[in-house]
Design a protein around this motif. Sequence first.
Motif, PDB file in Angstrom:
ATOM      1  N   HIS A   1     -17.424  16.140  77.312  1.00  0.00           N
ATOM      2  CA  HIS A   1     -16.887  14.812  77.023  1.00  0.00           C
ATOM      3  C   HIS A   1     -17.342  14.393  75.629  1.00  0.00           C
ATOM      4  O   HIS A   1     -18.472  14.671  75.241  1.00  0.00           O
ATOM      5  CB  HIS A   1     -17.424  13.783  78.020  1.00  0.00           C
TER       6      HIS A   1
ATOM      7  N   SER B   1     -18.984  12.227  72.885  1.00  0.00           N
ATOM      8  CA  SER B   1     -19.953  11.141  72.693  1.00  0.00           C
ATOM      9  C   SER B   1     -20.430  11.218  71.250  1.00  0.00           C
ATOM     10  O   SER B   1     -20.383  12.283  70.625  1.00  0.00           O
ATOM     11  CB  SER B   1     -21.136  11.269  73.661  1.00  0.00           C
TER      12      SER B   1
ATOM     13  N   ASP C   1     -14.886   1.310  73.260  1.00  0.00           N
ATOM     14  CA  ASP C   1     -13.459   1.671  73.370  1.00  0.00           C
ATOM     15  C   ASP C   1     -12.975   2.796  72.451  1.00  0.00           C
ATOM     16  O   ASP C   1     -13.310   2.819  71.261  1.00  0.00           O
ATOM     17  CB  ASP C   1     -12.578   0.474  72.995  1.00  0.00           C
ATOM     18  N   PRO C   2     -12.077   3.641  72.960  1.00  0.00           N
ATOM     19  CA  PRO C   2     -11.324   4.521  72.056  1.00  0.00           C
ATOM     20  C   PRO C   2     -10.356   3.666  71.239  1.00  0.00           C
ATOM     21  O   PRO C   2      -9.823   2.683  71.738  1.00  0.00           O
ATOM     22  CB  PRO C   2     -10.546   5.440  73.005  1.00  0.00           C
TER      23      PRO C   2
ATOM     24  N   LEU D   1      -9.366  10.601  67.136  1.00  0.00           N
ATOM     25  CA  LEU D   1     -10.035   9.682  68.049  1.00  0.00           C
ATOM     26  C   LEU D   1     -10.945   8.798  67.202  1.00  0.00           C
ATOM     27  O   LEU D   1     -11.908   9.293  66.602  1.00  0.00           O
ATOM     28  CB  LEU D   1     -10.883  10.471  69.063  1.00  0.00           C
TER      29      LEU D   1
ATOM     30  N   TYR E   1     -13.205   5.156  67.413  1.00  0.00           N
ATOM     31  CA  TYR E   1     -13.851   4.482  68.547  1.00  0.00           C
ATOM     32  C   TYR E   1     -14.735   3.338  68.063  1.00  0.00           C
ATOM     33  O   TYR E   1     -15.225   3.339  66.931  1.00  0.00           O
ATOM     34  CB  TYR E   1     -14.674   5.479  69.371  1.00  0.00           C
TER      35      TYR E   1
ATOM     36  N   ILE F   1      -6.900   8.408  76.963  1.00  0.00           N
ATOM     37  CA  ILE F   1      -8.340   8.548  77.186  1.00  0.00           C
ATOM     38  C   ILE F   1      -8.870   7.140  77.444  1.00  0.00           C
ATOM     39  O   ILE F   1      -8.217   6.149  77.129  1.00  0.00           O
ATOM     40  CB  ILE F   1      -8.983   9.234  75.954  1.00  0.00           C
TER      41      ILE F   1
ATOM     42  N   TRP G   1     -12.759   4.708  77.830  1.00  0.00           N
ATOM     43  CA  TRP G   1     -14.216   4.629  77.706  1.00  0.00           C
ATOM     44  C   TRP G   1     -14.803   4.765  79.111  1.00  0.00           C
ATOM     45  O   TRP G   1     -14.448   3.996  80.009  1.00  0.00           O
ATOM     46  CB  TRP G   1     -14.561   3.279  77.090  1.00  0.00           C
TER      47      TRP G   1
ATOM     48  N   SER H   1     -22.858   6.003  75.991  1.00  0.00           N
ATOM     49  CA  SER H   1     -21.445   6.072  76.373  1.00  0.00           C
ATOM     50  C   SER H   1     -20.718   7.322  75.879  1.00  0.00           C
ATOM     51  O   SER H   1     -21.068   7.918  74.861  1.00  0.00           O
ATOM     52  CB  SER H   1     -20.660   4.846  75.940  1.00  0.00           C
TER      53      SER H   1
ATOM     54  N   GLN I   1     -16.513   9.157  76.127  1.00  0.00           N
ATOM     55  CA  GLN I   1     -15.104   8.938  76.479  1.00  0.00           C
ATOM     56  C   GLN I   1     -14.777   9.790  77.708  1.00  0.00           C
ATOM     57  O   GLN I   1     -15.422  10.806  77.960  1.00  0.00           O
ATOM     58  CB  GLN I   1     -14.174   9.307  75.322  1.00  0.00           C
ATOM     59  N   SER I   2     -13.785   9.355  78.477  1.00  0.00           N
ATOM     60  CA  SER I   2     -13.341  10.126  79.644  1.00  0.00           C
ATOM     61  C   SER I   2     -12.765  11.460  79.190  1.00  0.00           C
ATOM     62  O   SER I   2     -12.560  11.689  77.994  1.00  0.00           O
ATOM     63  CB  SER I   2     -12.254   9.354  80.397  1.00  0.00           C
TER      64      SER I   2
END
Length: 524
Positions: free
Chosen positions: A12, A14, A22-23, A35, A37, A280, A282, A299, A301-302
């Motif tokens: 994932h 990070s 948030d993305p 991406l 963020y 995607i 968060w 955190s 991202q998915s």
Amino acid sequence: APYSEPVRPQIHFSPTVNFMNDPNGLVYSNGTWHLFYQYNPTQNVAGNQHWGHAISTDLYHWENLPIAIAPEKEGEGIFSGNAVIDFENTSGFFNESTPKDQRIVAFYTLNTATSQTQHVAYSSDGVTFTKYAPAVVERNQTQFRDPKVFWDDKSSRWIMALALSQEFGIVFYASSNMKDWSEVSRFQSYGILGYQYECPDLFQVPVEGGPDDGKMMYVLAISINPGAPIGGSFVQYWVGDWDGTNFTPRDQAVRTMDFSKDFYAFSSWSNSPGNKAYAIAWANNWEYSQVVPTSPFRSIQSLPRELTLKYYRPTPQFGDLILNNRPVNLSAISSKTLYSKKSAQGSKNNQTVALNGKGAFDIQATFKLPANTNITYNTIGSFEIFAGDGKQSVKTGIQMGEPTFAFIDRRKAGSSFADSNPFFTDKTSGIIRYQANYTEDQYVLGPLPTSAYLDQSKQDRYISLQAVVDRSVIEVFVNDGELAGTSVFYFDNDQIPAKVQVSVGDNKLELVDLEVKALQSIWK
Ligand code: FRU
């Protein structure tokens, strides 16, 4: 080495250090997935928001790039927003020599003590951004943010969706040049209002199967925080029609995108090749994201998700189309098959598989409930993923019944953080809308059944369960994405996933097939 901490997910995205949420700015340009963020480059909590940046060619392997957009003044923040390709240079920001698919325009919210206003920045090289000075949209508001822009073929202009956060409204603006915008419509006070609307996304998704196979339809997603039925942050969505000015949902149904607690600020990629929808989110929750026990970062991202719409039996309660949500092609990162057994009809044995690898695994099984089975509270097909100490675990499964539901249970997954945080709810579940099996039945658009949850006890029922577990996060997909659940968990004592026990509950289920794969770390 960076990315080697025991809590650090290996597949994932990070940031190496500090706080991400948030993305933002998801756009495909010149063979590259971008991406951006929400990022605080100076602390491991939210604040001092910038746009961080990473790029990929397969949506899994990310290369970190310098911060893309930074605030000019202390106390101001570059909040969430999105990006598009301005192929025809409608903005006039680009030289004619810049290749068309490299003309990236980003829209973001500038957050100050007294207002939230919408701004533009552009890039010809996909790395450095130039700000266009004046705000392009403002309305003397402090709760007005998160622009999502798309080129609308229906009205031949740009459309921007924005959240009027505490008026529970999404307001749409239109422009021909990306600089002058005027309001065209609103979508207001729908669904679960919560406290505020955030991160709207209106995008097109292909229908998969059935009478409209391949046709693109519109989905509007809105992130709401706090106010989730299970606490904190969540995403709801509507399927509907966009006519160039208004979004009209096809029914009254409110659908949640993910049944667990850690899937927020969902956003889709613009300019995806082919008629495909990728997105995607968060993978955390504002209820506890700033205190979770991860350091020096917070955190992730998915997993990147591929979205489709699928027809299910229409009912007044649910409407007929559901967003299907599955991870983008995991074979790009699979390494070893640790266990594989196909079509073991009749197997009622539990199965334990050692998880040898870096802590990231893809576990997939199909459970069969034979016809005419009496279901009990323990008719559960499940995966329990144990830490190396053999004690701590995170569990996911399917509880058979009318209705059948899927759950994630992180109650035994490390107590030191969980005990200290009352909002780190330990069990979540979601209803499996329709017992999709291997028949074409799901495309029957016949008369309305009396129940949304068809009583299928008189026929064999098959349910597939997939869990992607990655050090401190589990993402669960039921029936190939009909239902998805995302949950973070934090084992104590630097433990990582080491073993999975696949169980058929009270032995009324059969394990039809099982495959366990190790996934390669995406980090060098
Ligand atoms: C959502 C959100 C957005 C905002 C950003 C600030 O998580 O609150 O509405 O733009 O985060 O970081």
